[in-house]
Design a protein around this motif. Structure first.
Motif, PDB file in Angstrom:
ATOM      1  N   TRP A 163       0.801  -1.192   0.011  1.00 29.96           N
ATOM      2  CA  TRP A 163      -0.177   0.001   0.075  1.00 29.96           C
ATOM      3  C   TRP A 163       0.825   1.312  -0.210  1.00 29.96           C
ATOM      4  CZ3 TRP A 163      -4.124   2.093  -1.423  1.00 29.96           C
ATOM      5  CH2 TRP A 163      -4.621   3.279  -0.874  1.00 29.96           C
ATOM      6  N   THR A 164       1.934   1.264   0.793  1.00 32.62           N
ATOM      7  CA  THR A 164       2.722   2.319   0.902  1.00 32.62           C
ATOM      8  C   THR A 164       3.598   2.374  -0.564  1.00 32.62           C
ATOM      9  OG1 THR A 164       3.421   2.092   3.220  1.00 32.62           O
ATOM     10  CG2 THR A 164       5.138   3.130   1.882  1.00 32.62           C
ATOM     11  N   ARG A 202     -16.350  -0.018   3.817  1.00 35.01           N
ATOM     12  CA  ARG A 202     -16.202   0.245   5.414  1.00 35.01           C
ATOM     13  C   ARG A 202     -16.317  -1.171   5.932  1.00 35.01           C
ATOM     14  NH1 ARG A 202     -20.354   5.239   6.394  1.00 35.01           N
ATOM     15  NH2 ARG A 202     -19.899   4.413   8.598  1.00 35.01           N
ATOM     16  N   PRO A 203     -15.230  -1.556   6.953  1.00 36.00           N
ATOM     17  CA  PRO A 203     -15.402  -3.018   7.356  1.00 36.00           C
ATOM     18  C   PRO A 203     -16.332  -3.132   8.186  1.00 36.00           C
ATOM     19  CG  PRO A 203     -13.429  -1.511   8.071  1.00 36.00           C
ATOM     20  CD  PRO A 203     -13.990  -0.757   7.018  1.00 36.00           C
ATOM     21  N   GLU A 236      -6.962   3.995   9.528  1.00 34.70           N
ATOM     22  CA  GLU A 236      -5.861   3.494   8.994  1.00 34.70           C
ATOM     23  C   GLU A 236      -5.427   4.094   7.735  1.00 34.70           C
ATOM     24  OE1 GLU A 236      -4.298  -1.031   7.929  1.00 34.70           O
ATOM     25  OE2 GLU A 236      -6.378  -0.625   8.443  1.00 34.70           O
ATOM     26  N   VAL A 237      -6.448   4.512   6.961  1.00 34.74           N
ATOM     27  CA  VAL A 237      -6.286   5.040   5.595  1.00 34.74           C
ATOM     28  C   VAL A 237      -5.922   6.358   5.625  1.00 34.74           C
ATOM     29  CG1 VAL A 237      -7.365   5.616   3.489  1.00 34.74           C
ATOM     30  CG2 VAL A 237      -7.819   3.431   4.593  1.00 34.74           C
ATOM     31  N   VAL A 279      -1.330  10.310   5.151  1.00 34.74           N
ATOM     32  CA  VAL A 279      -0.512  11.443   5.799  1.00 34.74           C
ATOM     33  C   VAL A 279       0.926  11.166   5.764  1.00 34.74           C
ATOM     34  CG1 VAL A 279       0.054  12.631   7.737  1.00 34.74           C
ATOM     35  CG2 VAL A 279      -2.531  12.267   6.779  1.00 34.74           C
ATOM     36  N   ALA A 280       1.434   9.590   6.104  1.00 28.85           N
ATOM     37  CA  ALA A 280       2.662   9.359   6.091  1.00 28.85           C
ATOM     38  C   ALA A 280       3.241   9.428   4.865  1.00 28.85           C
ATOM     39  CB  ALA A 280       2.353   7.963   6.857  1.00 28.85           C
TER      40      ALA A 280
END
Length: 242
Positions: A117-118, A140-141, A208-209, A214-215
């Protein structure tokens, strides 16, 4: 490796017919209008439905997908060559100076590990211009969509001009949250061929998303409902930081 449903030539050829009307695509065209996006990268473009729609609205479009069989279908929809088609995953997206990158359907959920994902987010960032936007949807889980999927076991049978009568069956094969796996089985009655496709999606929650965006060099501008599936999905609108 892309799933067989996208990569197997016989399955890619019938994908649109079984996928049905793409009522979700109009919302993405509207977002492109809202953001004033003239250059758009469609990441995981599949058979090209959205990319062709965007190009038809006068935009400069790049469609990126790792499944060559799906891209072959997409190119057939674009005889004038208005879209730049790129064979590769999100990490292979070239610098495009895009005002907007989109990931529709389940694309954002096929990246199963945090590292994958990163890499995808960073690859898309490289395709965007500074302050360009990334928009994508994710299920949406808490809605536990897999439970609805597991209860819908009736086969779908279509008589298609290019393939004859084709039956599709679906089953959920494993739920090990945050991962959910499922299988499509296609039977081509013209010759009895049976082709299966196994897929796994990762269900990430909103926090989490947002944290991952942001990261990896984005600012979250908005989190919306999917207009065609209210309450079932988040639509993230993120902006590449300078």
């Amino acid at each position: 490796m892309p799933d067989a449903i996208f990569a197997h030539p016989r399955l890619a050829a019938v994908y649109d017919a079984f996928d049905g009307d793409r009522d979700d695509l109009g919302a993405y065209l509207g977002i492109a209008d809202e953001l004033g996006a003239d250059r758009v990268a469609d990441i995981g473009c599949g058979t090209g439905c959205l990319a062709v729609l965007l190009a038809g609205s006068g935009r400069t479009v790049m469609g990126v997908d790792p499944a060559e069989a799906s891209l072959r279908v997409a190119r057939a929809k674009d005889p004038a060559g208005e879209v730049t088609w790129v064979h590769g995953d999100a990490t292979a997206a070239p610098a495009f100076g895009a005002d907007l990158a989109v990931m529709t359907g389940n694309v954002a959920q096929v990246f199963l590990s945090d590292d994958d994902w990163t890499r995808a987010l960073r690859g898309v960032r490289g395709a965007l211009r500074p302050r360009g936007h990334l928009v994508f949807e994710t299920r949406r889980p808490e809605r536990r969509a897999w439970e609805e999927w597991a209860s819908d076991t009736d086969p779908v049978v279509l008589d298609l001009p290019e393939a004859g009568v084709v039956e599709r069956r679906f089953e959920v094969t494993d739920v090990s949250l945050p991962l959910v796996s499922f299988r499509y089985t296609y039977t081509f009655l013209s010759d009895g061929a049976v082709v299966t496709s196994d897929s796994t999606l990762r269900f990430r929650d909103r926090d989490e998303v947002e944290t991952s965006l942001v990261a990896n060099g984005y600012r979250v501008r908005d989190v919306r409902e999917a207009p065609d599936r209210p309450g079932r999905e988040f639509v993230f609108v993120a902006q590449r930081t300078a």
